[in-house]
Design an enzyme around this catalytic site. Structure first.
Site, PDB file in Angstrom:
ATOM      1  N   CYS A 172      11.798  74.248  25.573  1.00 21.06           N
ATOM      2  CA  CYS A 172      12.382  75.162  26.560  1.00 21.06           C
ATOM      3  C   CYS A 172      11.431  76.298  26.909  1.00 21.06           C
ATOM      4  O   CYS A 172      11.198  76.592  28.076  1.00 21.06           O
ATOM      5  CB  CYS A 172      13.709  75.715  26.034  1.00 21.06           C
ATOM      6  N   HIS A 182      34.186  90.620  49.002  1.00 17.07           N
ATOM      7  CA  HIS A 182      33.649  90.303  50.311  1.00 17.07           C
ATOM      8  C   HIS A 182      32.504  91.230  50.690  1.00 17.07           C
ATOM      9  O   HIS A 182      32.570  92.416  50.390  1.00 17.07           O
ATOM     10  CB  HIS A 182      34.784  90.431  51.349  1.00 17.07           C
ATOM     11  N   TYR A 240      17.564  65.639  36.487  1.00 18.13           N
ATOM     12  CA  TYR A 240      17.294  67.080  36.482  1.00 18.13           C
ATOM     13  C   TYR A 240      15.822  67.376  36.801  1.00 18.13           C
ATOM     14  O   TYR A 240      15.504  68.147  37.707  1.00 18.13           O
ATOM     15  CB  TYR A 240      17.542  67.653  35.084  1.00 18.13           C
TER      16      TYR A 240
HETATM   17  P1  NDP Z   1      17.790  62.555  33.523  1.00 18.40           P
HETATM   18  O1  NDP Z   1      18.564  61.813  32.522  1.00 18.40           O
HETATM   19  O2  NDP Z   1      18.371  63.759  34.158  1.00 18.40           O
HETATM   20  O3  NDP Z   1      17.376  61.547  34.705  1.00 18.40           O
HETATM   21  C1  NDP Z   1      16.687  60.379  34.402  1.00 18.40           C
HETATM   22  C2  NDP Z   1      16.319  59.673  35.691  1.00 18.40           C
HETATM   23  O4  NDP Z   1      15.453  58.585  35.377  1.00 18.40           O
HETATM   24  C3  NDP Z   1      17.501  59.099  36.422  1.00 18.40           C
HETATM   25  O5  NDP Z   1      17.269  59.206  37.788  1.00 18.40           O
HETATM   26  C4  NDP Z   1      17.520  57.632  35.973  1.00 18.40           C
HETATM   27  O6  NDP Z   1      17.958  56.771  36.983  1.00 18.40           O
HETATM   28  C5  NDP Z   1      16.045  57.357  35.732  1.00 18.40           C
HETATM   29  N1  NDP Z   1      15.790  56.458  34.616  1.00 18.40           N
HETATM   30  C6  NDP Z   1      16.239  56.604  33.352  1.00 18.40           C
HETATM   31  N2  NDP Z   1      15.758  55.627  32.578  1.00 18.40           N
HETATM   32  C7  NDP Z   1      14.978  54.859  33.345  1.00 18.40           C
HETATM   33  C8  NDP Z   1      14.210  53.678  33.115  1.00 18.40           C
HETATM   34  N3  NDP Z   1      14.170  53.101  31.926  1.00 18.40           N
HETATM   35  N4  NDP Z   1      13.524  53.161  34.153  1.00 18.40           N
HETATM   36  C9  NDP Z   1      13.574  53.735  35.374  1.00 18.40           C
HETATM   37  N5  NDP Z   1      14.288  54.839  35.643  1.00 18.40           N
HETATM   38  C10 NDP Z   1      14.979  55.381  34.647  1.00 18.40           C
HETATM   39  O7  NDP Z   1      16.401  62.868  32.816  1.00 18.40           O
HETATM   40  P2  NDP Z   1      15.303  64.030  33.012  1.00 18.40           P
HETATM   41  O8  NDP Z   1      14.057  63.473  32.460  1.00 18.40           O
HETATM   42  O9  NDP Z   1      15.317  64.533  34.407  1.00 18.40           O
HETATM   43  O10 NDP Z   1      15.819  65.184  32.071  1.00 18.40           O
HETATM   44  C11 NDP Z   1      16.081  64.904  30.688  1.00 18.40           C
HETATM   45  C12 NDP Z   1      17.170  65.802  30.184  1.00 18.40           C
HETATM   46  O11 NDP Z   1      16.674  67.107  29.987  1.00 18.40           O
HETATM   47  C13 NDP Z   1      18.347  65.970  31.136  1.00 18.40           C
HETATM   48  O12 NDP Z   1      19.284  64.934  31.006  1.00 18.40           O
HETATM   49  C14 NDP Z   1      18.891  67.298  30.732  1.00 18.40           C
HETATM   50  O13 NDP Z   1      19.783  67.116  29.663  1.00 18.40           O
HETATM   51  C15 NDP Z   1      17.667  68.051  30.260  1.00 18.40           C
HETATM   52  N6  NDP Z   1      17.202  68.977  31.309  1.00 18.40           N
HETATM   53  C16 NDP Z   1      18.024  69.969  31.718  1.00 18.40           C
HETATM   54  C17 NDP Z   1      17.636  70.851  32.699  1.00 18.40           C
HETATM   55  C18 NDP Z   1      18.559  71.925  33.139  1.00 18.40           C
HETATM   56  O14 NDP Z   1      19.488  72.244  32.409  1.00 18.40           O
HETATM   57  N7  NDP Z   1      18.366  72.501  34.337  1.00 18.40           N
HETATM   58  C19 NDP Z   1      16.326  70.758  33.337  1.00 18.40           C
HETATM   59  C20 NDP Z   1      15.536  69.660  32.846  1.00 18.40           C
HETATM   60  C21 NDP Z   1      15.967  68.812  31.873  1.00 18.40           C
HETATM   61  P3  NDP Z   1      19.504  56.503  37.363  1.00 18.40           P
HETATM   62  O15 NDP Z   1      20.324  57.446  36.552  1.00 18.40           O
HETATM   63  O16 NDP Z   1      19.606  56.755  38.822  1.00 18.40           O
HETATM   64  O17 NDP Z   1      19.735  55.089  37.006  1.00 18.40           O
END
Ligand code: NDP
Length: 447
Positions: A43, A436, A177
């Protein structure tokens, strides 16, 4: 005196590990924490904090543009990536120092190196063994990199903060995210950004109307999307750029490819087999409601347990562990109604159930939406509408979900989360006088 070198040995000085160390030490425990990278964890060092600073930096692009409509004559404007990058990295250094000071002030011994569990009460760091009554694994998670030929040519969110120069073209794989946040940031800096994803949606799991609103606004801003696509391989070209090959035979050239496909628990090299620590079906460390693994002296908190991958959750898990095991004040983390935000452009905020989840859980629900153009956008001539959605359990009138996309949505949502967590009813929202003119007054004006 205990026979152990330490009462608590923590592996990982990130959000969960530092909080657990500090609180346990405050309860009088003799604590050591091992960190192989930098104190502060994902973080602070390569996640939420530097990302948010880049988000702030990127927003000036539109603010400076809009300023003209508010009478400001801004003649020359240009963006220097290296200036922002170095200022952000300097701030990360400052926070890293503060985290180390916190550990030192609480008389926590910091060991810089890789920790490996030898048995239920022994941890080895760079060849030296330390015994501990209790071991806490808080080693976090790292970006998932797919097993594709050439995948190593891509970067992750770990490296993006250190880019030597602003890429002209950037492809981000994923639509969660991290992908949507960095797509917004680099588009504002002037990169030609393309987001590619395996499914036909972005931000899967979020309230679909809001995810769709972000997609539409992003397309209007000029971001490119390639959805429903499958990657085959990544090729490095002679000029140093990359060519992404898809399974349908199409290709896409880019200067930088960033993987944002989710994060996987950091369990390698921890010695979990030797200690007999069991994993769950997702490959994360399995823990009970007290954060205890199947080995009674070994606990785990934060992303390495893959419960909810959010910093405040890891912090609270670390705090609960330390109070419960060392403070004689056991308590458990409440995982209901955890607010969450995506710092995309515009950002989203959400707490509680989506409409579909609420229908599953409660049967009959009432849904209220406000779809409006924020006052500032109207004068700026910016055709971007905000969308707020409240989900109400029809039988109790309780607001069970609140979802927002629009300027400052995360800032507003934190306050709404208190109301949803407290189980307030729609009637109580309506009883509240509007403030407002604000955007957030929409929350009490939805009829
Ligand atoms: P996310 O889980 O948010 O998104 C993952 C993305 O990758 C989705 O679009 C998914 O596709 C795709 N995906 C997942 N696995 C595969 C695969 N094997 N092959 C191809 N595509 C894949 O992950 P992030 O990496 O963006 O973030 C990780 C975590 O970190 C988040 O879940 C969150 O908990 C945390 N985070 C939080 C933030 C915040 O609070 N603002 C900011 C950044 C991270 P689909 O789902 O469409 O199938």
């Amino acid at each position: 005196m205990s026979d152990f070198d330490f009462d608590l040995f923590v592996i990982g000085a990130g959000s969960g590990g530092v909080r657990a160390s500090r609180i346990a030490a405050g309860h009088g425990a003799r604590v050591a924490v091992a960190e192989e990278h930098r104190v502060g964890g994902t973080c602070v060092i390569r996640g939420c904090v530097p990302k948010k600073l880049l988000v702030y930096g990127s927003h000036f692009a539109e603010d400076l543009e809009d300023a003209r409509r508010f009478g400001w004559n801004i003649t020359a404007r240009s963006f220097d990536w290296v200036t922002l990058r170095d200022n952000v990295l300097a701030e990360v250094d400052r926070l890293n120092g503060l985290y180390q000071t916190t550990l030192d002030n609480n008389r926590v011994t910091t060991l810089h190196g890789h920790a490996q569990i030898i048995d239920a009460h022994t941890v080895e760091v760079d060849g030296t063994r330390h015994s501990a009554k209790t071991i806490l694994i808080a080693s976090g998670a790292r970006p998932y990199i797919p097993e594709l030929p050439g995948a190593e040519h891509g970067i992750t969110s770990n490296e993006v903060f250190h880019l030597p120069e602003l890429p002209k073209r950037m492809v981000i794989a994923g639509a969660g995210y991290i992908a949507t946040e960095f797509a917004g940031v680099f588009h504002e800096f002037g990169s030609d950004v393309t987001l590619i994803n395996r499914s036909e949606t972005i931000l899967r799991g979020w309230e679909p109307a809001l995810a769709d609103r972000l997609l539409q606004i992003s397309i209007a801003k000029g971001l490119n999307f390639k959805l429903n696509c499958r990657l085959e391989r990544v090729e490095k070209l002679d000029d140093g750029s990359l060519r992404i090959h898809f399974t349908d035979g199409k290709t896409l050239d880019t200067d930088v490819l960033m993987w944002a496909l989710g994060r996987v628990p950091n369990i390698e090299g921890l010695g979990l087999d030797a200690a007999g620590v069991m994993l769950d079906s997702k490959g994360a460390i399995a823990v009970d409601t007290e954060n205890r693994t199947n080995v009674p002296s070994i606990f785990a908190v934060g992303d390495v347990t893959d419960r909810v991958q959010l910093t405040p959750v890891a912090i609270r898990e670390g705090h609960s562990f330390a109070d419960s095991q060392f403070g004689g004040k056991p308590w458990r983390v409440d995982y209901t109604a955890i607010p969450s935000a995506v710092f995309s452009n515009p950002p989203l905020g959400s707490v509680g159930l989506t409409e579909a989840q609420a229908r599953d859980a409660h049967g009959e629900v009432r849904v209220f939406t406000s779809d409006f153009r924020p006052m500032r956008n109207v004068l700026a001539g910016r055709n971007e509408r905000a969308l707020y959605k409240l989900i109400v359990d029809a039988s109790t009138d309780k607001v069970v979900g609140a979802h927002m996309i629009g300027p400052d949505a995360p800032e507003i949502l934190q306050a709404v989360a208190i109301a949803v967590k407290a189980g307030l009813t729609k009637a109580q929202f309506d009883d509240t006088m509007a403030l407002h003119p604000t955007m957030s007054e929409e929350l009490v004006l939805m009829r």
